[in-house]
Design a protein around this motif. Structure first.
Motif, PDB file in Angstrom:
ATOM      1  N   CYS A  88      10.341 -17.157  -5.413  1.00  0.00           N
ATOM      2  CA  CYS A  88       9.565 -18.321  -5.863  1.00  0.00           C
ATOM      3  C   CYS A  88       8.407 -17.908  -6.778  1.00  0.00           C
ATOM      4  N   GLY A  89       7.949 -16.663  -6.645  1.00  0.00           N
ATOM      5  CA  GLY A  89       6.871 -16.160  -7.498  1.00  0.00           C
ATOM      6  C   GLY A  89       5.476 -16.512  -7.033  1.00  0.00           C
ATOM      7  N   ALA A  90       5.359 -17.248  -5.940  1.00  0.00           N
ATOM      8  CA  ALA A  90       4.050 -17.692  -5.468  1.00  0.00           C
ATOM      9  C   ALA A  90       3.153 -16.542  -5.031  1.00  0.00           C
ATOM     10  N   CYS A  91       3.728 -15.404  -4.717  1.00  0.00           N
ATOM     11  CA  CYS A  91       2.968 -14.274  -4.195  1.00  0.00           C
ATOM     12  C   CYS A  91       2.498 -13.299  -5.269  1.00  0.00           C
ATOM     13  N   SER A  92       2.858 -13.519  -6.497  1.00  0.00           N
ATOM     14  CA  SER A  92       2.601 -12.509  -7.538  1.00  0.00           C
ATOM     15  C   SER A  92       1.124 -12.149  -7.656  1.00  0.00           C
ATOM     16  N   ASP A  93       0.258 -13.152  -7.669  1.00  0.00           N
ATOM     17  CA  ASP A  93      -1.179 -12.863  -7.789  1.00  0.00           C
ATOM     18  C   ASP A  93      -1.692 -12.111  -6.567  1.00  0.00           C
ATOM     19  N   ALA A  94      -1.278 -12.534  -5.383  1.00  0.00           N
ATOM     20  CA  ALA A  94      -1.738 -11.875  -4.158  1.00  0.00           C
ATOM     21  C   ALA A  94      -1.223 -10.439  -4.102  1.00  0.00           C
ATOM     22  N   ALA A  95       0.013 -10.222  -4.526  1.00  0.00           N
ATOM     23  CA  ALA A  95       0.565  -8.859  -4.531  1.00  0.00           C
ATOM     24  C   ALA A  95      -0.193  -7.986  -5.514  1.00  0.00           C
ATOM     25  N   GLY A  96      -0.491  -8.528  -6.685  1.00  0.00           N
ATOM     26  CA  GLY A  96      -1.257  -7.763  -7.675  1.00  0.00           C
ATOM     27  C   GLY A  96      -2.648  -7.443  -7.182  1.00  0.00           C
ATOM     28  N   ASN A  97      -3.289  -8.411  -6.528  1.00  0.00           N
ATOM     29  CA  ASN A  97      -4.629  -8.173  -5.990  1.00  0.00           C
ATOM     30  C   ASN A  97      -4.606  -7.106  -4.896  1.00  0.00           C
ATOM     31  N   CYS A  98      -3.609  -7.172  -4.032  1.00  0.00           N
ATOM     32  CA  CYS A  98      -3.478  -6.178  -2.961  1.00  0.00           C
ATOM     33  C   CYS A  98      -3.297  -4.788  -3.559  1.00  0.00           C
ATOM     34  N   MET A  99      -2.448  -4.691  -4.573  1.00  0.00           N
ATOM     35  CA  MET A  99      -2.211  -3.410  -5.241  1.00  0.00           C
ATOM     36  C   MET A  99      -3.501  -2.906  -5.903  1.00  0.00           C
ATOM     37  N   ASP A 100      -4.201  -3.780  -6.622  1.00  0.00           N
ATOM     38  CA  ASP A 100      -5.428  -3.380  -7.316  1.00  0.00           C
ATOM     39  C   ASP A 100      -6.485  -2.882  -6.332  1.00  0.00           C
ATOM     40  N   LYS A 101      -6.655  -3.597  -5.229  1.00  0.00           N
ATOM     41  CA  LYS A 101      -7.662  -3.188  -4.241  1.00  0.00           C
ATOM     42  C   LYS A 101      -7.322  -1.823  -3.641  1.00  0.00           C
ATOM     43  N   HIS A 102      -6.055  -1.601  -3.341  1.00  0.00           N
ATOM     44  CA  HIS A 102      -5.666  -0.307  -2.758  1.00  0.00           C
ATOM     45  C   HIS A 102      -5.842   0.817  -3.777  1.00  0.00           C
ATOM     46  N   MET A 103      -5.494   0.547  -5.035  1.00  0.00           N
ATOM     47  CA  MET A 103      -5.677   1.567  -6.076  1.00  0.00           C
ATOM     48  C   MET A 103      -7.174   1.872  -6.274  1.00  0.00           C
TER      49      MET A 103
ATOM     50  N   LYS B 154       0.835  -1.209   0.000  1.00  0.00           N
ATOM     51  CA  LYS B 154       0.000   0.000   0.000  1.00  0.00           C
ATOM     52  C   LYS B 154       0.863   1.249   0.000  1.00  0.00           C
ATOM     53  N   GLN B 155       1.941   1.227   0.756  1.00  0.00           N
ATOM     54  CA  GLN B 155       2.838   2.386   0.781  1.00  0.00           C
ATOM     55  C   GLN B 155       3.470   2.590  -0.593  1.00  0.00           C
ATOM     56  N   ALA B 156       3.880   1.505  -1.245  1.00  0.00           N
ATOM     57  CA  ALA B 156       4.474   1.617  -2.581  1.00  0.00           C
ATOM     58  C   ALA B 156       3.472   2.212  -3.567  1.00  0.00           C
ATOM     59  N   VAL B 157       2.202   1.794  -3.461  1.00  0.00           N
ATOM     60  CA  VAL B 157       1.160   2.362  -4.329  1.00  0.00           C
ATOM     61  C   VAL B 157       0.986   3.846  -4.030  1.00  0.00           C
ATOM     62  N   ASP B 158       0.966   4.193  -2.754  1.00  0.00           N
ATOM     63  CA  ASP B 158       0.833   5.601  -2.369  1.00  0.00           C
ATOM     64  C   ASP B 158       1.991   6.440  -2.919  1.00  0.00           C
ATOM     65  N   GLU B 159       3.137   5.795  -3.107  1.00  0.00           N
ATOM     66  CA  GLU B 159       4.319   6.498  -3.607  1.00  0.00           C
ATOM     67  C   GLU B 159       4.453   6.392  -5.128  1.00  0.00           C
ATOM     68  N   GLY B 160       3.439   5.805  -5.794  1.00  0.00           N
ATOM     69  CA  GLY B 160       3.421   5.844  -7.247  1.00  0.00           C
ATOM     70  C   GLY B 160       3.464   4.522  -7.984  1.00  0.00           C
TER      71      GLY B 160
END
Ligand code: FES
Length: 65
Positions: free
Chosen positions: A38-53, A15-21
């Motif tokens: 490992c890449g296992a988190c990519s979908d969860a990270a993208g979803n977290c970013m999308d929801k915050h945006m 969320k902080q990274a999104v707030d910073e651009g």
């Protein structure tokens, strides 16, 4: 909550990274190294970013009225 265990990245970090651009997964990877092990988190990270945006967009829409 941890999103990326390999790099100890939390939802707050994302969320902080999104707030910073950050506005795409590659930006998160550059800033936080999320998904670069490992890449296992990519979908969860993208979803977290999308929801915050989306939340930011909704708040901006409310404030513009
Ligand atoms: S859990 Fe994120 S790279 Fe492995």
């Amino acid at each position: 909550m941890y999103i990326c265990i390999c790099n100890a990245v939390t939802d707050k970090d994302i969320k902080q990274a999104v707030d910073e651009g950050a506005n795409c997964l590659s930006h998160l990877q550059e800033r936080l190294n999320v998904g670069r092990c490992c890449g296992a988190c990519s979908d969860a990270a993208g979803n977290c970013m999308d929801k915050h945006m989306a939340r930011q967009f909704d708040q901006n829409e409310i404030l513009s009225f």
